[in-house]
Design an enzyme around this catalytic site. Structure first.
Site, PDB file in Angstrom:
ATOM      1  N   CYS A   1       9.167   0.777 -11.521  1.00 29.17           N
ATOM      2  CA  CYS A   1       8.702   1.595 -10.400  1.00 29.17           C
ATOM      3  C   CYS A   1       9.786   2.516  -9.858  1.00 29.17           C
ATOM      4  CB  CYS A   1       8.154   0.707  -9.285  1.00 29.17           C
ATOM      5  SG  CYS A   1       9.325  -0.532  -8.698  1.00 29.17           S
TER       6      CYS A   1
ATOM      7  N   GLU B   1       3.416   9.441 -11.724  1.00 29.32           N
ATOM      8  CA  GLU B   1       4.415   8.568 -12.311  1.00 29.32           C
ATOM      9  C   GLU B   1       4.019   8.263 -13.758  1.00 29.32           C
ATOM     10  OE1 GLU B   1       6.626   4.436 -10.868  1.00 29.32           O
ATOM     11  OE2 GLU B   1       4.530   4.784 -10.330  1.00 29.32           O
TER      12      GLU B   1
ATOM     13  N   LYS C   1      -1.274 -14.563  -7.362  1.00 29.03           N
ATOM     14  CA  LYS C   1      -2.064 -14.109  -8.510  1.00 29.03           C
ATOM     15  C   LYS C   1      -1.183 -13.193  -9.345  1.00 29.03           C
ATOM     16  CE  LYS C   1      -4.288 -11.222 -10.123  1.00 29.03           C
ATOM     17  NZ  LYS C   1      -4.179 -10.556 -11.483  1.00 29.03           N
TER      18      LYS C   1
ATOM     19  N   GLU D   1       4.874  -2.692  -1.894  1.00 23.65           N
ATOM     20  CA  GLU D   1       5.790  -1.904  -2.720  1.00 23.65           C
ATOM     21  C   GLU D   1       4.931  -1.173  -3.737  1.00 23.65           C
ATOM     22  OE1 GLU D   1       8.454  -1.998  -6.451  1.00 23.65           O
ATOM     23  OE2 GLU D   1       8.541  -3.923  -5.401  1.00 23.65           O
TER      24      GLU D   1
END
Length: 492
Positions: free
Chosen positions: A293, A394, A181, A259
């Site tokens: 990331c 972040e 997906k 992750e």
């Protein structure tokens, strides 16, 4: 206007069991160009019925695919790799249109993603078990490595080709089949990859791709979480979603590769090569407009070189060119959507309210070139502190907060003062310090005098709340294999 050399790579249907099909419900989900925030395509808005159809196809295909020789699997992956490279320009155009990154960056991502396919094609023939030295007379003891089964892959929007390639390639190399997906913002690149995999000759059901809107994604992926035939889930995305997936998959005890979020420190010691440090920060921070990331999120600069570093960094940042992908000199594209740019604005406002100094940037950009609502000027904030939101969250955008430090142990403690542990960077020319700091930094990936660290030959992944499991390298194949121990007796 999106123009492709091969118009058949613009796919707008699910790919299930070797068949291109609409969602069972007949519903659709719009795909927008972030440079203008206008709809330019649509894909199926799938639900659990479509996800189950994909699982059925993958489960059937697994019974035969697992028995295909490693050499044949490798050959099919190599054909896929060659097709990705041969069509990299079209893939780059698709990526640029739906994600916003420059065409040059998108071309680089196509090559980067293809490198994972090639690497795991080669690894397919190198996976082996062990013949143990028998612990008892008259016995033979063996350890086999076997594919785990059907793998569900859920991927993010920031690297729509590379992320899905580095999940699907090791799964197929190991003998697993895949239900995938892609992110709701960037489904078209993934569907184009599936079309090239079909062209390469991968059997029906080995790759199955379903798309869904943000609203339908939880239920669609939930079908895979509940289905015991799906034996592994690999996910790249936020830590809160990763924690949810871990809890939701517990009833069927799936293997997980997660992750998750990052909050990467970037430390510049007083003995660093300042030119190299500025260059490394520019490459690491502003790649994909800061939407990565492993992007440096907290930049710590020693007091002794702070002024010099700020001067050089400011000049480099102000030289960056902002604009859409179709402008060949663009280096900073739009943020992916309104939520992303609002988060940057929130972080900047909070930092300024708490005493940060604005060195450059700090505002949205809209002009005759960057004519859209999601462009944000590359920004540097000085005198950042641990009380600011950007220290613990972040940012995921072109924002560089600078923190001063004067002591090595102090800055290591500050760098580790986060729940996350994906990547960390530091610059120093002292060999003893390099090894000392490398051992103490709490991250799964460490860049030493280098701002770009990802590679298909190296294990990529985090520790702490940045997740577990590794992608890339020979370690990346292990997550798709399970061990089986054989013990045969009465041989004497």
């Amino acid at each position: 206007m999106l123009t492709l050399s091969r118009s058949d790579l613009l796919r707008t249907q699910n790919y299930i069991g070797g068949i291109w099909c609409d969602a069972a419900s007949g519903r659709w989900h719009d795909v927008s160009d972030p440079s203008t925030d206008t709809v330019f395509s649509r894909v199926p808005d799938s639900d659990p019925e479509d996800a189950q159809a994909a699982t059925n196809a993958a489960s059937r295909a697994f019974e035969s695919w697992r028995n295909v020789s490693a050499r044949e699997r490798a050959n099919l992956l190599k054909r896929w790799h060659r097709l990705i490279l041969d069509n990299s320009e079209d893939l780059a155009r698709l990526m640029s249109r739906e994600q916003g990154k420059s065409l040059a960056e998108a071309m680089g991502e196509a090559r980067y993603g293809a490198a994972y396919v090639e690497w795991f094609a080669e690894q397919a023939t190198r996976s082996h078990g062990d013949a143990l030295v028998p612990g008892m007379p008259g016995h033979m003891q063996l350890v086999l490595r076997e594919p785990v089964g059907v793998v569900a892959a859920v991927t993010p929007w920031n690297f729509p080709l590379a992320m899905i390639a580095r999940k699907i390639a090791p799964a197929l190399a190991a003998g697993c089949t895949v239900v995938a997906k892609p992110a709701e913002d960037t489904p078209l690149t993934a569907l184009a990859l599936a079309a090239l995999a079909e062209e390469a000759g991968l059997p029906p059901g080995t790759i199955n791709m379903v798309t869904a809107s943000r609203g339908n994604t939880p239920a669609t992926v939930g079908s895979w979480l509940e289905d015991s035939r799906v034996r592994k889930l690999t996910f790249t995305g936020s830590t809160p979603v990763g924690k949810y997936l871990a809890r939701a998959s517990a009833d069927t005890l799936k293997r997980l590769s997660l992750e998750l979020g990052g909050n990467a420190p970037f430390i510049v010691f007083e003995d660093a090569d300042v030119d190299a440090a500025v260059d490394g920060l520019m490459r690491g921070k502003f790649r994909n407009s800061g939407q990565t990331c492993v992007s440096p999120n907290r930049v710590y600069v020693h007091d002794g070189i702070y002024s010099q570093f700020v001067t050089q960094l400011k000049a480099a940042v102000e030289a960056l060119r902002i604009g859409p992908a179709e402008h060949k000199d663009s280096q900073i594209g739009p943020m992916i959507n309104g939520r992303a740019i609002e988060k940057i604005e929130r972080h900047v406002c909070d930092a300024l309210d708490q005493g940060a100094t604005l060195i450059t940037g700090g505002h949205r950009v809209r002009n005759e070139i960057a004519d859209g609502p999601f462009y944000y000027a590359p920004t540097i904030l000085g005198d950042a502190s641990a009380s600011m939101t950007l220290h613990c969250e972040e940012t995921f955008g072109p924002l560089v907060p600078l923190f001063r430090f004067s002591d090595e142990q102090q800055v290591i403690s500050q760098a580790n003062d986060t729940a996350y542990g994906l990547a960390a960077y530091f610059y120093s020319q002292d060999p003893a310090r390099i090894w000392r700091v490398s051992r103490q930094l709490e991250a799964g990936v460490i860049g030493i005098n280098e701002g770009v660290v990802a590679s298909e030959i190296a294990p990529f992944g985090g520790i702490k709340e940045s997740g577990y499991g590794r992608e890339g390298s020979h370690y990346g194949l292990d997550d798709y294999l399970q061990l089986k121990y054989l013990c045969q007796g009465n041989l004497e």
